[in-house]
Design a protein around this motif. Structure first.
Motif, PDB file in Angstrom:
ATOM      1  N   SER A 108       0.844  -1.196   0.000  1.00  0.00           N
ATOM      2  CA  SER A 108       0.000   0.000   0.000  1.00  0.00           C
ATOM      3  C   SER A 108       0.880   1.247   0.000  1.00  0.00           C
ATOM      4  O   SER A 108       2.085   1.174   0.254  1.00  0.00           O
ATOM      5  N   ALA A 109       0.264   2.383  -0.283  1.00  0.00           N
ATOM      6  CA  ALA A 109       1.016   3.643  -0.317  1.00  0.00           C
ATOM      7  C   ALA A 109       1.718   3.895   1.013  1.00  0.00           C
ATOM      8  O   ALA A 109       2.885   4.322   1.054  1.00  0.00           O
ATOM      9  N   GLY A 110       1.020   3.625   2.106  1.00  0.00           N
ATOM     10  CA  GLY A 110       1.622   3.819   3.421  1.00  0.00           C
ATOM     11  C   GLY A 110       2.750   2.838   3.682  1.00  0.00           C
ATOM     12  O   GLY A 110       3.788   3.201   4.251  1.00  0.00           O
ATOM     13  N   GLU A 111       2.554   1.585   3.266  1.00  0.00           N
ATOM     14  CA  GLU A 111       3.580   0.559   3.479  1.00  0.00           C
ATOM     15  C   GLU A 111       4.838   0.827   2.660  1.00  0.00           C
ATOM     16  O   GLU A 111       5.940   0.458   3.074  1.00  0.00           O
ATOM     17  N   GLN A 112       4.698   1.463   1.513  1.00  0.00           N
ATOM     18  CA  GLN A 112       5.868   1.753   0.690  1.00  0.00           C
ATOM     19  C   GLN A 112       6.809   2.767   1.337  1.00  0.00           C
ATOM     20  O   GLN A 112       7.974   2.871   0.957  1.00  0.00           O
ATOM     21  N   GLU A 113       6.311   3.486   2.331  1.00  0.00           N
ATOM     22  CA  GLU A 113       7.181   4.406   3.068  1.00  0.00           C
ATOM     23  C   GLU A 113       8.215   3.638   3.889  1.00  0.00           C
ATOM     24  O   GLU A 113       9.315   4.142   4.137  1.00  0.00           O
ATOM     25  N   HIS A 114       7.868   2.422   4.320  1.00  0.00           N
ATOM     26  CA  HIS A 114       8.771   1.643   5.167  1.00  0.00           C
ATOM     27  C   HIS A 114      10.065   1.263   4.450  1.00  0.00           C
ATOM     28  O   HIS A 114      11.159   1.535   4.964  1.00  0.00           O
ATOM     29  N   PRO A 115      10.012   0.633   3.259  1.00  0.00           N
ATOM     30  CA  PRO A 115      11.274   0.326   2.570  1.00  0.00           C
ATOM     31  C   PRO A 115      12.027   1.579   2.152  1.00  0.00           C
ATOM     32  O   PRO A 115      13.259   1.581   2.124  1.00  0.00           O
ATOM     33  N   LEU A 116      11.300   2.653   1.870  1.00  0.00           N
ATOM     34  CA  LEU A 116      11.964   3.898   1.499  1.00  0.00           C
ATOM     35  C   LEU A 116      12.804   4.418   2.660  1.00  0.00           C
ATOM     36  O   LEU A 116      13.957   4.844   2.474  1.00  0.00           O
ATOM     37  N   ASP A 117      12.255   4.371   3.876  1.00  0.00           N
ATOM     38  CA  ASP A 117      12.998   4.790   5.066  1.00  0.00           C
ATOM     39  C   ASP A 117      14.191   3.864   5.309  1.00  0.00           C
ATOM     40  O   ASP A 117      15.281   4.313   5.674  1.00  0.00           O
ATOM     41  N   ALA A 118      13.982   2.571   5.103  1.00  0.00           N
ATOM     42  CA  ALA A 118      15.059   1.601   5.326  1.00  0.00           C
ATOM     43  C   ALA A 118      16.176   1.785   4.308  1.00  0.00           C
ATOM     44  O   ALA A 118      17.361   1.649   4.632  1.00  0.00           O
TER      45      ALA A 118
END
Length: 210
Positions: A108-118
């Motif tokens: 999801s759009a929100g979940e894609q923030e997680h790998p971006l931060d990592a």
């Protein structure tokens, strides 16, 4: 020309460019496919202006044939349109490979923030296996930022890196030296050091006549 015909003509013109970024190709394919679906029976404007009927075939099959690519390849590119702009930029820059990007597009759009931060924290992009794992946890509703960081902590296909603070070696290089130049000179210096140590070792084993 109808709106759909105009879209198809515009997209076909863009596909003639010599260099097309993955993101551009993705949106071009997507726009072309959507225009064909809206257009209905008229699906081709490139063959001597003859209107071809679909004969019951799906628009995506017809489009893949017209583009001269496999249906799977076309669908993979279209899948990239579901990526966040930030992740898609990494694909355009060549930092993120196609297969990991495709799997990440299912988050999801929100979940894609997680790998971006990592990616920002670890200075590494996820592998295909890692994004598959993220996708699985996402389907289960269990994907969190902490879990993504944990998944990306171990990356078997990434070469281990050794970092030296730039301030420690700055005096040995001109300010305009590139990363490759610095790396090359350091490697060469280590090779020369190795050769000198080998010579000293060999001389140390020689017994001089008296």
């Amino acid at each position: 020309m109808s709106d759909e015909e105009a879209t198809i003509a515009m997209v076909d013109s863009n596909l003639q460019r010599e260099t097309i970024l993955p993101s551009e190709r993705a949106f071009v394919y997507s726009m072309r496919l959507e225009a064909m679906k809206r257009q209905g029976r008229r699906t081709d404007l490139t063959c001597a202006q003859v209107a071809h009927k679909s004969d019951g075939r799906k628009s995506r099959d017809i489009l893949a044939e017209e583009l001269g690519v496999s249906k799977d390849k076309m669908q993979r590119f279209i899948r990239l349109t579901f990526l966040s702009p930030e992740l898609l930029s990494l694909v355009d820059e060549g930092r993120m490979k196609m297969l990991p990007a495709i799997e990440a597009s299912y988050l999801s759009a929100g979940e894609q923030e997680h790998p971006l931060d990592a990616i920002s924290a670890q200075e590494a992009t996820p592998s295909h296996a890692q994004t598959l794992k993220m996708k699985r946890y996402s389907k289960e509703g269990a994907l969190t930022a902490a879990l993504v960081h944990s998944i990306m902590e171990e990356k078997p296909n990434q070469v281990e890196q050794f970092k030296i603070p730039k301030r420690s070696i700055a005096r040995f290089f001109r300010p305009s030296a590139t990363k490759d130049e610095i790396e090359g000179r350091i490697v060469r210096a280590l090779e020369l050091l190795e050769q000198a140590e080998r010579r000293r070792s060999e001389l140390g084993g020689v017994r001089w006549a008296t």
